[in-house]
Enzyme design. Structure first.
Site, mmCIF file in Angstrom:
data_model
loop_
_atom_site.group_PDB
_atom_site.id
_atom_site.type_symbol
_atom_site.label_atom_id
_atom_site.label_comp_id
_atom_site.label_asym_id
_atom_site.label_seq_id
_atom_site.Cartn_x
_atom_site.Cartn_y
_atom_site.Cartn_z
ATOM 1 N N ASP A 28 16.040 53.361 -12.950
ATOM 2 C CA ASP A 28 16.839 54.487 -13.443
ATOM 3 C C ASP A 28 17.765 55.101 -12.396
ATOM 4 O O ASP A 28 18.784 55.689 -12.741
ATOM 5 C CB ASP A 28 15.954 55.561 -14.070
ATOM 6 N N GLU A 51 11.621 42.302 -7.399
ATOM 7 C CA GLU A 51 12.452 42.627 -6.233
ATOM 8 C C GLU A 51 12.206 41.692 -5.050
ATOM 9 O O GLU A 51 13.136 41.389 -4.295
ATOM 10 C CB GLU A 51 12.215 44.081 -5.802
ATOM 11 N N HIS A 114 9.511 61.137 -9.934
ATOM 12 C CA HIS A 114 8.809 59.848 -9.949
ATOM 13 C C HIS A 114 9.395 58.941 -8.859
ATOM 14 O O HIS A 114 10.517 59.128 -8.417
ATOM 15 C CB HIS A 114 8.945 59.182 -11.321
ATOM 16 N N HIS A 115 8.639 57.977 -8.450
ATOM 17 C CA HIS A 115 8.989 57.033 -7.382
ATOM 18 C C HIS A 115 9.012 57.691 -5.997
ATOM 19 O O HIS A 115 9.447 57.068 -5.031
ATOM 20 C CB HIS A 115 10.347 56.349 -7.614
ATOM 21 N N GLY A 413 8.412 32.657 7.752
ATOM 22 C CA GLY A 413 7.345 31.863 7.144
ATOM 23 C C GLY A 413 6.602 32.536 6.002
ATOM 24 O O GLY A 413 5.381 32.466 5.941
ATOM 25 N N ASP A 444 2.385 23.150 -4.531
ATOM 26 C CA ASP A 444 1.833 23.739 -5.742
ATOM 27 C C ASP A 444 1.255 25.127 -5.484
ATOM 28 O O ASP A 444 1.266 25.991 -6.374
ATOM 29 C CB ASP A 444 0.775 22.821 -6.365
ATOM 30 N N ASN A 471 -0.625 18.825 -4.193
ATOM 31 C CA ASN A 471 -1.715 18.320 -3.347
ATOM 32 C C ASN A 471 -2.935 19.233 -3.421
ATOM 33 O O ASN A 471 -3.708 19.332 -2.481
ATOM 34 C CB ASN A 471 -1.248 18.099 -1.900
ATOM 35 N N GLY A 473 -3.610 22.676 -3.731
ATOM 36 C CA GLY A 473 -3.897 23.881 -2.954
ATOM 37 C C GLY A 473 -3.082 24.021 -1.694
ATOM 38 O O GLY A 473 -2.080 23.330 -1.483
ATOM 39 N N GLU A 477 -2.820 25.521 5.165
ATOM 40 C CA GLU A 477 -3.880 26.433 5.577
ATOM 41 C C GLU A 477 -5.191 25.662 5.796
ATOM 42 O O GLU A 477 -5.947 25.946 6.731
ATOM 43 C CB GLU A 477 -4.093 27.514 4.506
#
Length: 563
Positions: A28, A51, A114-115, A413, A444, A471, A473, A477
């Protein structure tokens, strides 16, 4: 027309600098501003899914077009975008972040709107953004509005950093003189200090004249700060062996006979590592020496004769020359270099890695084979995006055609970045040429963070190639820590249904599992036409990864474990 609104003035100025697609979401406090987009011919509102994705998209657009504009609403909208904004700031990408704010009277009365945080402080979010912005402005004075808008656009473009511009809701409808648009924004760089520039050039020429095994090493800021033409001329004039970093992919034409490969410290091919680290002079152009860009800081130069060319300073060995910009310094160097290198005997560059050995078409796809094969699919002028993960490391093995441009957020990253970035790059590519291809490689796991932006691609009829590496997952990591940990797993998706789910009626969804299926697809003339959005699901073994990622993961885990 004698006068125009402040809002229209902003979009007229953006159109003048060839920034034609605006990213963001309505709220708004920015709705009246968004109305003005449709008053300026040639401008369009992308309308993103959230955003954060919009910030990623603006980043991708800016990397291709020179700058981008993101519009969010006060508080809730702007804070959602800040991860993307921080990435653009870190990686030298020019994004103007325009925030629609409460009216000046509401702020003056400290109304409990608000916000807000409920404490009457309307400056807190501006202060947050100031830490990841080259400059900021909150326009509260109508008389200063045009000059502040011009200053913010110029700073975004010149510095290739993020800039924050706050526009209160009542200000955007107020009128300013239209004739101000007749004077273009000055986007030129200020000349270097003549004496400092001369000292830099003289010193560099002396180092070059004494060098026997010099090399050129190009990094990300060579592209960001528009010195690729000077870099090309430097390679042609000197014939020095030339290399890029992972972030520098695309800064040098990889088909050039003097291109030697990608240097990533200890993770480099042995031949590349040998040439770079035994050089007696290194001309480094646009360096951003992060851990993943350097093999966890494993650069092992044998020489101290290193010249670093940066956008706002030059460093020669241990001496620094603040304010000396590489654009002009390289141009001056080029004007004097020919007699200095006249007797240089060009050294051989590392040979291009041989093609994949022939394997049966039924062979299961693996990363090492895929990335070595990719160069055969790529075309001149392609924009190639790789996600933080296996693809960001694998792409270093792919040999780019002329004028291909690589995008990989190696420094910041942020997982999921590449999908939103792909949207922005696709908008930019379409504005340049309808035939310019945009090619994304995303895992994925990463896809699940920002998949909604595929909907925006379909909405606008954009035609990227979306290669989803399935692959099972977060493989990157798992390689660093927790190979069997539940937190590195994801819920499997039916990727073949994604385009249909988001409303595509002519998109193409494909599965690829073997080397034969990949080669057949990559060679298909219809597949190579940039005429529809495509999602190609590439199935790979769970713990399979490019060899340099396996090595990087071990380095990263060791660094993370240090006391």
């Amino acid at each position: 027309m004698a006068e125009i609104t402040v809002g229209k003035y902003l979009f007229e100025r953006l159109r003048q600098v060839n920034c034609n697609t605006i990213f963001g979401l309505p709220g708004d406090f920015n709705l009246s501003l968004l109305d003005k987009i449709y008053e300026v011919e040639g401008m369009r509102w992308a309308g993103n899914a959230n955003e954060l994705n919009a910030a990623y998209a603006a980043d991708g657009y800016a990397r291709i077009k020179g700058m981008a504009c993101l519009i969010t609403t006060f508080g809730v909208g702007e804070l959602s975008a800040l991860n993307g904004i921080a990435g653009s700031y870190a990686e030298h990408v020019g994004v103007l972040h325009v925030v629609g704010c409460p009216s000046t009277s509401s702020q003056a009365k400290q109304l409990l709107l608000h916000h807000t945080l409920g404490n009457g402080d309307f400056t807190v979010f501006h202060r947050m953004s100031a830490n990841i912005s080259e400059t900021t402005a909150m326009v509260t004075d109508l008389a200063a509005a045009p000059s502040e808008i011009d200053r913010c656009i110029r700073t975004t473009y010149i510095t290739q950093r993020t800039v924050y511009l706050g526009l209160p809701a009542n200000i955007v409808d107020l009128m300013v003189p239209a004739k101000l648009l007749d004077t273009p924004i000055d986007l030129s760089l200020k000349p270097n200090d003549a004496d400092a520039e001369k000292e830099v050039v003289d010193t560099v020429l002396e180092l070059i004249s004494e060098a026997k095994t010099p090399i050129i090493l190009a990094d990300a800021c060579a592209s960001r700060h528009n010195v690729k033409p000077e870099l090309k001329d430097l390679i042609n004039a000197t014939q020095f062996p030339s290399f890029v970093t992972p972030m520098g992919k695309g800064a040098i034409d990889e088909q050039h006979p003097r291109f030697g490969g990608v240097y990533v410290g200890t993770l480099s091919d042995p031949e590349v590592k040998d040439v770079v680290e035994n050089a007696d002079l290194i001309l480094s152009v646009g360096a951003l020496l992060s851990d993943f860009n350097t093999g966890s800081f494993s650069y092992s130069y044998k020489t101290k004769n290193v010249v670093e060319f940066h956008s706002d300073h030059i460093k020669i060995r241990n001496a620094s020359f603040p304010g000396v910009q590489m654009k002009f310094a390289l141009q001056k160097l080029l004007s004097q270099i020919k007699p200095v290198v006249a007797n240089y005997k060009p050294l051989p560059v590392p040979a291009r890695k041989p093609a994949n050995a022939e394997v049966a078409d039924s062979t299961i796809l693996k990363q090492e084979w895929l990335w070595n094969e990719l160069g055969n699919f790529l075309q001149e002028g392609d924009v190639v995006l790789t996600e933080t993960g296996t693809s960001a490391f694998g792409i270093n093995q792919a040999h780019f055609p002329t004028d291909a441009y690589g995008i990989s957020q190696v420094l910041w990253g942020s997982i999921g970045f590449s999908v939103g970035c792909c949207l922005g790059a696709a908008f930019a590519a379409e504005e340049i040429s309808k035939t310019k291809r945009v090619i994304l490689f995303v895992g994925d796991g990463s896809l699940q963070l920002t998949v909604q932006e595929i909907s925006t691609m379909i909405r606008w009829g954009l035609t990227p190639y979306l290669f989803v590496l399935n692959n099972d997952g977060y493989t990157i990591e798992k390689l660093i820590h927790g190979p069997t940990a539940q937190y590195n797993n994801i819920q499997p998706w039916k990727h073949q249904k994604i385009l249909e789910t988001f409303g595509s009626t002519d998109g193409q969804s494909i599965e690829v599992r073997t080397t034969g299926e990949w080669k057949k697809l990559a060679a298909c003339p219809n597949f190579n036409k940039n005429d529809k959005i495509r999602l190609i699901e590439v199935f790979l073994p769970e713990m399979d990864a490019p060899s340099n990622l396996v090595a990087q993961a071990k380095l990263t885990e060791a660094i993370n474990a240090k006391q």
